[in-house]
Design an enzyme around this catalytic site. Structure first.
Site, PDB file in Angstrom:
ATOM      1  N   LYS A  85      -2.867   6.441   1.220  1.00  0.00           N
ATOM      2  CA  LYS A  85      -2.682   6.993   2.570  1.00  0.00           C
ATOM      3  C   LYS A  85      -1.823   8.249   2.490  1.00  0.00           C
ATOM      4  CE  LYS A  85      -2.781   4.717   7.046  1.00  0.00           C
ATOM      5  NZ  LYS A  85      -4.135   5.095   7.397  1.00  0.00           N
TER       6      LYS A  85
ATOM      7  N   ARG B  73       0.823  -1.211   0.000  1.00  0.00           N
ATOM      8  CA  ARG B  73       0.000   0.000   0.000  1.00  0.00           C
ATOM      9  C   ARG B  73       0.857   1.260   0.000  1.00  0.00           C
ATOM     10  NH1 ARG B  73      -4.548   0.485   4.514  1.00  0.00           N
ATOM     11  NH2 ARG B  73      -2.737   0.935   5.789  1.00  0.00           N
TER      12      ARG B  73
HETATM   13  C1  COI Z   1      -4.267   3.476  11.376  1.00  0.00           C
HETATM   14  O1  COI Z   1      -5.298   2.848  11.651  1.00  0.00           O
HETATM   15  O2  COI Z   1      -3.161   3.015  11.597  1.00  0.00           O
HETATM   16  C2  COI Z   1      -4.329   4.798  10.775  1.00  0.00           C
HETATM   17  O3  COI Z   1      -3.461   5.106  10.033  1.00  0.00           O
HETATM   18  C3  COI Z   1      -5.443   5.682  11.143  1.00  0.00           C
HETATM   19  C4  COI Z   1      -5.088   6.914  11.906  1.00  0.00           C
HETATM   20  C5  COI Z   1      -4.483   6.723  13.241  1.00  0.00           C
HETATM   21  C6  COI Z   1      -4.450   7.961  11.085  1.00  0.00           C
END
Ligand code: COI
Length: 342
Positions: free
Chosen positions: A185, A83
């Site tokens: 992301k 990802r």
């Molecule tokens: C995760 O679930 O690791 C995320 O990236 C979400 C958030 C804490 C930004």
């Protein structure tokens, strides 16, 4: 292994300085090659860096657990590796090869293994980031990139013990646009969510439930997590249509719901009106694991889900997922990945 002297029961989800972090650099058309652990701490960066000026940055979220078998384990780390490569590609940054990514993650986890909470007390959150480092005044990809991984011991993402969330479905903000960057992301997706979340919290909600930008009848995700709805034997989650993040936990829950609970899973369109009358709603993500939703408010009207309680599917799926992740139960999928510590 001697652990750090940390009050493990008091951990929430926050920054916690550890021993070391990973750092490597790469030119725009180059290969990520060298890299090493450096002491955890602040870094120096040009005020004109691509990441600071044009948001050229992507990240991942993973956890390392101290398992019931007294091993240090990661969960499906190759999915995060793939990802972050996809996310980097979308933002014109050099892609990390999965093996390179995994080796770096393993080194950081191993060197900081005494910061991993003891079995059952939480996990070591791992935050890999790639960003444009070199100065870029005109809007263009940077010519040099940094890959860094830092970690922090964490407990629950939401304050206190797990309790059903109180969400507001927003018709004032969208999280992402179709054909935009919602499916990767990118750091910018999260800065866009700050105002909506702050406003929601000020009104007493825990999080925002975002609707699709091109059809507000449909639910998208919760910003920090994906969303699922159960009605009877059917479990529905929004399909990966371009603006939804392909969550590692989302993918695992789809598998477990079919195999362990015999639920019929549909990746499709999730109508907000169906959410109001659901048997249960829950969110999934690395940070939130599986967290139930007790209330959804839209345009001033509050809908209570499952009498505001955690539902049976969420309870079972959370238990099974954490059971596999912490090696309490067998992992027939090959999802758990051991990290050898030194
Ligand atoms: C995760 O679930 O690791 C995320 O990236 C979400 C958030 C804490 C930004």
């Amino acid at each position: 292994m001697t652990k750090q002297n940390i009050d493990w029961d008091a951990l929430g989800f926050g920054v916690y300085p550890t021993r070391s972090m990973w750092q490597s650099t790469c030119p725009i058309n180059g290969d990520w090659a060298d890299g090493s652990l450096i002491p955890y701490g602040n870094i120096e960066i040009s005020p004109a860096a691509g990441v600071l000026n044009y948001g050229q940055g992507v990240f991942e979220g993973m956890k390392a657990y101290h398992s019931a078998k007294d091993r240090i384990v990661l969960f499906r780390p190759n999915m995060n590796g793939k990802r972050i490569a996809n996310s980097s590609h979308r933002l014109c940054m050099p892609e990390l090869k999965t093996d390179y990514f995994l080796n770096a993650v393993e080194q950081v986890v191993s060197d900081n293994s005494d910061f991993i909470p003891p079995y059952g007390k939480g996990g070591l959150y791992i935050r890999p980031i790639v960003w444009g480092t070199s100065p870029t005044l005109g809007v263009a990809p940077a010519s040099k990139y940094t890959f860094m991984i830092y970690t922090a011991p964490v407990g629950s993402y939401f304050k206190g013990n797990i309790k059903p969330l109180n969400l507001i479905a927003s018709d004032s903000y969208h999280r992402a646009a179709p054909k935009g960057i919602g499916n990767v992301k990118a750091i910018g997706n999260y800065s866009a969510s700050l105002r909506p979340v702050i406003e929601a919290k000020t009104q007493g909600f825990d999080e925002v439930l975002y609707l699709k930008a091109d059809d507000e009848r449909l639910v998208e995700e919760v910003g920090s997590a994906n969303i699922f709805m159960r009605k009877g034997n059917q479990l529905v989650t929004p399909k990966l249509s371009g603006s939804i993040l392909p969550g590692v936990t989302r993918d695992s829950i789809i598998q477990l719901a079919q195999d362990r609970l015999g639920l019929q899973v549909e990746e499709g369109e999730l109508l907000l009106s169906d959410v109001f009358s659901a048997d249960e709603i829950f969110c999934t993500g690395t940070a939130v694991v599986v967290t139930p939703v007790g209330q959804v408010t839209f345009r001033g009207k509050t809908h209570t889900i499952n009498d505001g309680n955690m539902g049976e599917a969420a309870t079972e799926l959370r238990k099974t997922l954490l059971g596999i992740q912490r090696e309490d139960i067998d992992d027939p999928y090959g999802w758990v990945h051991e990290v050898k510590t030194t």
